[in-house]
Design a protein around this motif. Structure first.
Motif, PDB file in Angstrom:
ATOM      1  N   ILE A  27      -1.344   9.720  14.176  1.00  0.00           N
ATOM      2  CA  ILE A  27      -1.069  11.165  14.127  1.00  0.00           C
ATOM      3  C   ILE A  27      -0.073  11.468  13.000  1.00  0.00           C
ATOM      4  O   ILE A  27      -0.261  12.411  12.216  1.00  0.00           O
ATOM      5  N   ILE A  28       0.995  10.641  12.916  1.00  0.00           N
ATOM      6  CA  ILE A  28       1.997  10.846  11.857  1.00  0.00           C
ATOM      7  C   ILE A  28       1.357  10.658  10.478  1.00  0.00           C
ATOM      8  O   ILE A  28       1.606  11.432   9.548  1.00  0.00           O
ATOM      9  N   GLY A  29       0.524   9.622  10.347  1.00  0.00           N
ATOM     10  CA  GLY A  29      -0.121   9.350   9.070  1.00  0.00           C
ATOM     11  C   GLY A  29      -1.029  10.483   8.629  1.00  0.00           C
ATOM     12  O   GLY A  29      -0.986  10.916   7.475  1.00  0.00           O
ATOM     13  N   GLY A  63       0.232  17.204   4.836  1.00  0.00           N
ATOM     14  CA  GLY A  63       1.455  17.683   4.211  1.00  0.00           C
ATOM     15  C   GLY A  63       1.497  17.339   2.723  1.00  0.00           C
ATOM     16  O   GLY A  63       1.904  18.162   1.891  1.00  0.00           O
ATOM     17  N   PHE A  64       1.062  16.130   2.385  1.00  0.00           N
ATOM     18  CA  PHE A  64       1.041  15.689   0.993  1.00  0.00           C
ATOM     19  C   PHE A  64       0.105  16.565   0.159  1.00  0.00           C
ATOM     20  O   PHE A  64       0.463  17.015  -0.937  1.00  0.00           O
ATOM     21  N   VAL A  65      -1.088  16.817   0.677  1.00  0.00           N
ATOM     22  CA  VAL A  65      -2.067  17.637  -0.050  1.00  0.00           C
ATOM     23  C   VAL A  65      -1.519  19.047  -0.284  1.00  0.00           C
ATOM     24  O   VAL A  65      -1.573  19.582  -1.403  1.00  0.00           O
ATOM     25  N   LEU A  66      -0.980  19.678   0.765  1.00  0.00           N
ATOM     26  CA  LEU A  66      -0.454  21.032   0.637  1.00  0.00           C
ATOM     27  C   LEU A  66       0.711  21.091  -0.336  1.00  0.00           C
ATOM     28  O   LEU A  66       0.819  22.017  -1.160  1.00  0.00           O
ATOM     29  N   TRP A  67       1.576  20.092  -0.271  1.00  0.00           N
ATOM     30  CA  TRP A  67       2.738  20.051  -1.180  1.00  0.00           C
ATOM     31  C   TRP A  67       2.295  19.866  -2.632  1.00  0.00           C
ATOM     32  O   TRP A  67       2.776  20.558  -3.534  1.00  0.00           O
ATOM     33  N   GLU A  68       1.390  18.937  -2.854  1.00  0.00           N
ATOM     34  CA  GLU A  68       0.951  18.645  -4.227  1.00  0.00           C
ATOM     35  C   GLU A  68       0.238  19.835  -4.855  1.00  0.00           C
ATOM     36  O   GLU A  68       0.353  20.062  -6.069  1.00  0.00           O
ATOM     37  N   LEU A  69      -0.497  20.599  -4.063  1.00  0.00           N
ATOM     38  CA  LEU A  69      -1.202  21.767  -4.597  1.00  0.00           C
ATOM     39  C   LEU A  69      -0.247  22.853  -5.076  1.00  0.00           C
ATOM     40  O   LEU A  69      -0.615  23.704  -5.898  1.00  0.00           O
ATOM     41  N   ARG A  70       0.983  22.817  -4.579  1.00  0.00           N
ATOM     42  CA  ARG A  70       1.972  23.847  -4.940  1.00  0.00           C
ATOM     43  C   ARG A  70       2.864  23.428  -6.099  1.00  0.00           C
ATOM     44  O   ARG A  70       3.651  24.243  -6.597  1.00  0.00           O
ATOM     45  N   ALA A 106       0.820  -1.211   0.000  1.00  0.00           N
ATOM     46  CA  ALA A 106       0.000   0.000   0.000  1.00  0.00           C
ATOM     47  C   ALA A 106       0.859   1.268   0.000  1.00  0.00           C
ATOM     48  O   ALA A 106       0.546   2.241  -0.695  1.00  0.00           O
ATOM     49  N   ALA A 107       1.943   1.250   0.758  1.00  0.00           N
ATOM     50  CA  ALA A 107       2.774   2.453   0.906  1.00  0.00           C
ATOM     51  C   ALA A 107       3.505   2.828  -0.375  1.00  0.00           C
ATOM     52  O   ALA A 107       3.720   4.008  -0.660  1.00  0.00           O
ATOM     53  N   VAL A 146       9.598  14.604  -2.816  1.00  0.00           N
ATOM     54  CA  VAL A 146       8.987  14.981  -1.538  1.00  0.00           C
ATOM     55  C   VAL A 146       7.567  14.428  -1.448  1.00  0.00           C
ATOM     56  O   VAL A 146       7.154  13.860  -0.426  1.00  0.00           O
ATOM     57  N   GLY A 147       6.792  14.589  -2.515  1.00  0.00           N
ATOM     58  CA  GLY A 147       5.434  14.043  -2.536  1.00  0.00           C
ATOM     59  C   GLY A 147       5.428  12.535  -2.368  1.00  0.00           C
ATOM     60  O   GLY A 147       4.559  11.991  -1.664  1.00  0.00           O
ATOM     61  N   SER A 148       6.396  11.867  -2.978  1.00  0.00           N
ATOM     62  CA  SER A 148       6.486  10.411  -2.845  1.00  0.00           C
ATOM     63  C   SER A 148       6.760  10.002  -1.406  1.00  0.00           C
ATOM     64  O   SER A 148       6.121   9.085  -0.872  1.00  0.00           O
ATOM     65  N   LEU A 149       7.710  10.688  -0.756  1.00  0.00           N
ATOM     66  CA  LEU A 149       8.043  10.365   0.633  1.00  0.00           C
ATOM     67  C   LEU A 149       6.858  10.631   1.561  1.00  0.00           C
ATOM     68  O   LEU A 149       6.570   9.832   2.459  1.00  0.00           O
ATOM     69  N   LEU A 150       6.166  11.734   1.331  1.00  0.00           N
ATOM     70  CA  LEU A 150       4.997  12.046   2.169  1.00  0.00           C
ATOM     71  C   LEU A 150       3.886  11.014   1.976  1.00  0.00           C
ATOM     72  O   LEU A 150       3.220  10.618   2.943  1.00  0.00           O
TER      73      LEU A 150
END
Length: 511
Positions: free
Chosen positions: A239-241, A247-254, A65-66, A205-209
């Motif tokens: 919490i981390i997930g 973080g992923f959503v904010l990064w991808e939008l940029r 899945a990851a 970065v998106g991949s790692l997130l």
């Protein structure tokens, strides 16, 4: 003698391509569920705890899945054929390693490698279909793919149970190894290569997130039901997930060229297809979790017989997946999905109302059949809606998103419906153990399997305890099935409001 035209030859080649990717997919799907049937034998072989055995199973699904989303994107860039071949080689080698292992540590490492290989294979199989088949054939091909993805797990589990019963648990890995070898040979000969043409850098970065998010959430869903939702590790992981998701959503939008364009979820097809698959696979996985204890604990069946009892549901699911494109072409994707959800909800309701200790297999069969047919009918248009939302050069990402949704739904269903069964069982049995000795009662409260073990030493009260445990499990079962029916009802309303509008010339209107 009728001479074959170039079109006939191309059609035959596409049929072989479809067979090839379905063989590769079957290897991955069979390995998800296969190890479940050998848990007691693995514990005895390696002198391992139940927690360790569960990790041997879960580490495969967590790593799969990851890594689906980033490896799907890598396949788009580097080429889908090389990615499929590399994944099959890693997966096959890891399966050989699993079959020959001599310790728990080696088995865990082998299963981790298998999950990595599977994450390279699974997105490519669907991406190859969408990039190879013309519009008029794509829906039917996706229907076959979804049938294998939906019913393949049960078929693989049955074959695994046969191998465990007739031979040895190590033979569990013979099927995935054989399928991987056949898929490698066919891939080398028939699978065309395709890739994305881009000048943008890979979204590291998106991949790692995305990896952190999936590990955190799926780990929690696997661990929390057994360890408790207030367990510190489960809470920290959750919490981390969730933080990684934001973080992923904010990064991808940029990003100019994101790993996954979040804005695409505004499209009806992508959003409704994802929600449908998440829900369908969640309810399906939750039902599988409670079916096996019912067959084994309530009916007293063997693992092999229990697996065989689920075959009608799997076969009907695969049949409905093949029929779904025909239905979608006539009445539209949204209507097809809605009809499938109705069947699924009715199936869950039937299993809630008809099941009983004395009713036997026939009390659950109607619900299983309705559920299998409904899920198969919903999965194909949902999958097609997702993949058509992304451009052809990003089909690895689209396929990976489809697979991530399935895996996440499965983990959610097992955690939530499994927890409902456990809670229902505990509440029901607590009220009926007054006349049972304290030690025996404490063991019985842990679950129906433990109650049956406790009954062996309960003397004259053995039959009473068995009856109490079985009736309590049925009560918990009913709570879970009514919850599943409720979820399907909510999904039905959602699809009517947000489902793909129609199908024209095999194209889903997603806007």
């Amino acid at each position: 003698m009728i001479k074959k035209t170039p079109f006939d030859q191309h059609k035959r080649q596409r049929r072989i391509i479809l067979i090839t990717v379905c063989i590769a997919l079957m290897a991955v799907i069979a390995s998800v569920s296969g190890l479940n049937v050998a848990q007691p034998k693995l514990a005895a072989e390696f002198n391992a705890s139940q927690h360790t055995i569960l990790w041997m199973i879960n580490i495969y699904t967590i790593s799969l899945a990851a890594l689906l989303l980033p490896l799907g994107a890598v396949g788009d860039r580097l080429g889908r054929k090389p990615m499929l071949l590399a994944g099959l080689v890693i997966f096959g080698a890891a399966s050989v390693m699993s079959g020959l292992t001599t310790s728990s540590i080696i088995m865990l490492a082998a299963r981790l490698l298998s999950g990595i290989g599977a994450a390279m294979i699974m997105p490519v199989t669907l991406a190859v279909i969408t990039s190879t088949f013309p519009n008029e054939e794509r829906s039917k091909a996706i229907g076959v793919w979804t049938g294998v993805a939906g019913g393949g797990g049960i078929l693989g589990m049955y074959l695994s149970a046969v191998l465990v019963d007739l031979a040895n648990w190590r033979w569990l890995f013979a099927l995935p190894i054989l399928l991987a070898i056949v898929a490698i040979a066919l891939t080398l000969r028939f699978i065309p290569d395709s890739r994305e043409k881009t000048v943008h850098r890979f979204d590291i970065v998106g991949s790692l997130l995305s990896i952190i998010a999936m590990i955190g959430i799926v780990f929690t869903l696997h661990e929390a039901p057994g360890q408790g939702w207030d367990n510190p590790m489960a809470l920290i992981s959750l919490i981390i997930g969730i933080a990684a998701v934001f973080g992923f959503v904010l990064w991808e939008l940029r990003q100019q060229e994101p790993l996954l364009d979040i804005r695409l979820f505004r499209k009806r097809g992508l959003s409704s297809g994802s929600v449908s698959l998440l829900t369908i696979f969640g309810v399906q996985a939750g039902i599988f979790v409670v079916l096996f204890p019912y067959f084994q604990g309530v009916l007293g069946w063997s693992g092999l017989r229990s697996t065989l009892a689920m075959m009608p549901m799997a076969l009907l699911m695969m049949l409905a997946s093949g029929l779904a494109p025909v239905a979608a072409a006539r009445i539209g994707s949204r209507s097809t999905m809605a009809v499938g959800v109705i069947f699924g909800g009715v199936g869950a309701a039937l299993m809630a109302t008809l099941v009983s200790v004395d009713g036997g297999y026939l009390s659950v069969l109607p619900g299983m059949l309705a559920m299998g047919f409904g899920m198969g009918l919903t999965m194909t248009p949902s999958t097609e809606a997702i993949i058509l939302a992304l451009p052809i050069e990003r089909q690895g990402v689209a396929s990976a998103l489809n697979d991530v949704t399935r895996e996440l739904g499965t983990a959610l269903g097992v955690a939530l419906l499994g927890a409902l069964v456990t809670a229902g069982y505990s509440n029901a049995i607590d009220r009926r153990l007054d006349q049972i000795p304290t030690g025996t009662a404490a063991l019985a409260r842990e679950g129906i399997a433990n109650a049956l073990i406790a009954a062996e030493g309960a003397g004259s009260q053995s039959a009473i305890l068995i009856r109490i445990a079985r009736e309590s499990f049925v009560y918990g079962w009913q709570q879970a099935m009514w919850a599943g029916a409720g979820v399907m009802a909510i999904l039905f309303v959602y699809i009517l409001a947000r489902g793909p509008r129609t199908v024209k010339a095999n194209q889903v209107v997603n806007e």
